[in-house]
Design an enzyme around this catalytic site. Structure first.
Site, mmCIF file in Angstrom:
data_model
loop_
_atom_site.group_PDB
_atom_site.id
_atom_site.type_symbol
_atom_site.label_atom_id
_atom_site.label_comp_id
_atom_site.label_asym_id
_atom_site.label_seq_id
_atom_site.Cartn_x
_atom_site.Cartn_y
_atom_site.Cartn_z
ATOM 1 C CB SER A 137 -0.694 0.110 1.416
ATOM 2 O OG SER A 137 -1.547 1.197 1.382
ATOM 3 C CE1 TYR A 150 -4.367 -1.660 5.006
ATOM 4 C CE2 TYR A 150 -3.729 0.565 4.773
ATOM 5 C CZ TYR A 150 -4.079 -0.939 4.052
ATOM 6 O OH TYR A 150 -4.001 -1.134 2.789
ATOM 7 C CE LYS A 154 -1.859 -3.826 3.397
ATOM 8 N NZ LYS A 154 -1.936 -4.567 2.569
ATOM 9 C CB THR A 185 -12.299 -2.454 -2.591
ATOM 10 O OG1 THR A 185 -11.531 -1.929 -1.349
ATOM 11 C CG2 THR A 185 -11.271 -2.657 -3.762
HETATM 12 N N1 LIG Z 1 -8.839 -0.610 -1.327
HETATM 13 C C1 LIG Z 1 -7.644 0.229 -1.354
HETATM 14 O O1 LIG Z 1 -7.808 1.469 -1.321
HETATM 15 C C2 LIG Z 1 -6.410 -0.459 -1.073
HETATM 16 C C3 LIG Z 1 -5.301 0.518 -1.152
HETATM 17 C C4 LIG Z 1 -3.961 0.095 -0.974
HETATM 18 C C5 LIG Z 1 -4.075 -1.285 -0.370
HETATM 19 N N2 LIG Z 1 -4.767 -2.086 -0.735
HETATM 20 C C6 LIG Z 1 -4.763 -3.725 -0.137
HETATM 21 O O2 LIG Z 1 -5.253 -4.537 -0.849
HETATM 22 C C7 LIG Z 1 -5.458 -5.726 -0.595
HETATM 23 C C8 LIG Z 1 -7.109 -5.937 -0.952
HETATM 24 O O3 LIG Z 1 -7.864 -4.784 -0.505
HETATM 25 P P1 LIG Z 1 -9.190 -4.565 -1.161
HETATM 26 O O4 LIG Z 1 -9.564 -3.267 -0.784
HETATM 27 O O5 LIG Z 1 -9.547 -5.303 -2.215
HETATM 28 O O6 LIG Z 1 -10.055 -5.249 0.498
HETATM 29 P P2 LIG Z 1 -11.564 -6.026 0.340
HETATM 30 O O7 LIG Z 1 -12.527 -5.450 -0.741
HETATM 31 O O8 LIG Z 1 -11.781 -5.838 1.699
HETATM 32 O O9 LIG Z 1 -11.434 -7.425 0.080
HETATM 33 C C9 LIG Z 1 -10.151 -8.182 0.892
HETATM 34 C C10 LIG Z 1 -10.480 -9.660 0.745
HETATM 35 O O10 LIG Z 1 -9.471 -10.510 1.465
HETATM 36 C C11 LIG Z 1 -9.988 -11.338 2.231
HETATM 37 N N3 LIG Z 1 -9.596 -11.487 3.694
HETATM 38 C C12 LIG Z 1 -9.700 -10.546 4.686
HETATM 39 N N4 LIG Z 1 -9.171 -10.995 5.855
HETATM 40 C C13 LIG Z 1 -8.966 -12.526 5.234
HETATM 41 C C14 LIG Z 1 -8.054 -13.378 6.092
HETATM 42 N N5 LIG Z 1 -7.884 -13.205 7.297
HETATM 43 N N6 LIG Z 1 -8.006 -14.886 5.379
HETATM 44 C C15 LIG Z 1 -8.426 -14.763 4.180
HETATM 45 N N7 LIG Z 1 -9.041 -13.688 3.556
HETATM 46 C C16 LIG Z 1 -9.012 -12.639 4.032
HETATM 47 C C17 LIG Z 1 -11.691 -10.839 2.011
HETATM 48 O O11 LIG Z 1 -12.557 -11.765 2.147
HETATM 49 P P3 LIG Z 1 -13.179 -12.566 3.885
HETATM 50 O O12 LIG Z 1 -13.598 -11.319 4.472
HETATM 51 O O13 LIG Z 1 -14.344 -13.259 3.401
HETATM 52 O O14 LIG Z 1 -11.962 -13.097 4.397
HETATM 53 C C18 LIG Z 1 -11.712 -10.445 0.391
HETATM 54 O O15 LIG Z 1 -11.655 -11.452 -0.177
HETATM 55 C C19 LIG Z 1 -5.276 -5.441 0.972
HETATM 56 O O16 LIG Z 1 -4.159 -6.377 1.134
HETATM 57 C C20 LIG Z 1 -5.317 -4.171 1.202
HETATM 58 O O17 LIG Z 1 -4.631 -3.705 2.064
HETATM 59 C C21 LIG Z 1 -6.164 -1.604 -0.468
#
Ligand SMILES: NC(=O)c1ccc[n+]([C@@H]2O[C@H](COP(=O)([O-])OP(=O)(O)OC[C@H]3O[C@@H](n4cnc5c(N)ncnc54)[C@H](OP(=O)(O)O)[C@@H]3O)[C@@H](O)[C@H]2O)c1
Length: 232
Positions: A137, A150, A154, A185
């Site tokens: 991130s 968080y 990261k 998301t």
């Molecule tokens: N969205 C942003 O702005 C952003 C920015 C920078 C980085 N990121 C990173 O990108 C990645 C994905 O984020 P996202 O925004 O797509 O999040 P999201 O929409 O909340 O999706 C997260 C995914 O991870 C799964 N998950 C969460 N905890 C888990 C666990 N303990 N074991 C297995 N699966 C797990 C969730 O399913 P379940 O809840 O069913 O387990 C879901 O499939 C993360 O690492 C996040 O930190 C996101």
């Protein structure tokens, strides 16, 4: 070709699953919630009937479940690509975030990737072939108010990924650290994006897939992607 994607039931992980599926990869997916995970599996299998898609519910914050997931994946195939994407995001400040927040973030955002990578790597190293992606991130690059556990997790993930890159050079395994800024998301649930202020999950997926297309001697070490207008 085979790709393992953690946290693939929605958001960035789902978008990454879609792009690899559309390019003929077999998918091995996990998330905690099985209903949404199996729904994604069925949806993608209908759209891409020629590939194999397997899904296994797993809580990747728990080491024993990471071990079970890794062994289950290896029982089918040695992966060509692994995307450590599963993650949680609970804003907070170091001094007043809930007790246990750091442990929760570190276990989910760091240990999941650390353990899975250690379990899968020996087989990948035997083939001298493979590509590991760690979804980090921009919160790993710069501290900000309300970053708290968080952001700390990261920064640690970035350290893990950078060390891994050094170790994997001589084994023929590529390591790419991905630093997205804000992506629409569930993490941004309720955010009004009618002005298209923040990015789409497919933006990240396209860059991840593009990094797999280079010659064996080229490794994209870092991908930093921000909204056109910058961070929020
Ligand atoms: N969205 C942003 O702005 C952003 C920015 C920078 C980085 N990121 C990173 O990108 C990645 C994905 O984020 P996202 O925004 O797509 O999040 P999201 O929409 O909340 O999706 C997260 C995914 O991870 C799964 N998950 C969460 N905890 C888990 C666990 N303990 N074991 C297995 N699966 C797990 C969730 O399913 P379940 O809840 O069913 O387990 C879901 O499939 C993360 O690492 C996040 O930190 C996101």
């Amino acid at each position: 070709m085979n790709v393992i994607i953690t946290g693939a039931s929605k958001g960035i992980g789902k978008a990454i699953a879609e792009i690899f599926a559309s390019n003929g990869y077999n998918l091995f997916l996990c998330s905690r919630g099985e209903v949404s995970l199996y729904k994604v599996m069925e949806e993608l299998q209908t759209r891409f009937p020629a590939i194999t898609i397997k899904a296994k519910p797993a809580d990747m914050s728990k080491k024993e479940e990471v071990i079970a997931f890794a062994n289950w994946c290896l029982s089918f195939a040695v992966p060509d690509v692994v995307v450590n994407n599963a993650g949680i995001f609970h804003p907070g400040n170091v001094l007043d975030e809930p007790e246990g927040s750091l442990e929760n973030h570190i276990e989910t955002n760091l240990y999941s990737a650390y353990h899975l990578t250690r379990l899968l790597s020996p087989k990948m190293i035997e083939r001298k072939l493979g590509h590991l992606f760690n979804i980090c991130s921009i919160a790993a690059l710069k501290a900000y108010k309300n970053g708290g556990a968080y952001s700390i997790s990261k920064f640690a993930m970035n350290g893990f990924s950078m060390n891994l890159r050094e170790e994997m050079k001589s084994h023929g395994i590529k390591v790419t650290t991905v630093h997205p800024g804000a992506v629409l998301t569930d993490s941004w649930d309720g955010f009004d994006n009618t002005s298209k202020r923040i990015m789409e999950a497919t933006d990240i997926a396209k860059m991840v897939y593009a990094a797999t297309l280079l010659s064996p001697q080229a490794c994209v070490e870092e991908i930093v992607i921000r909204p056109q207008l910058g961070d929020l």
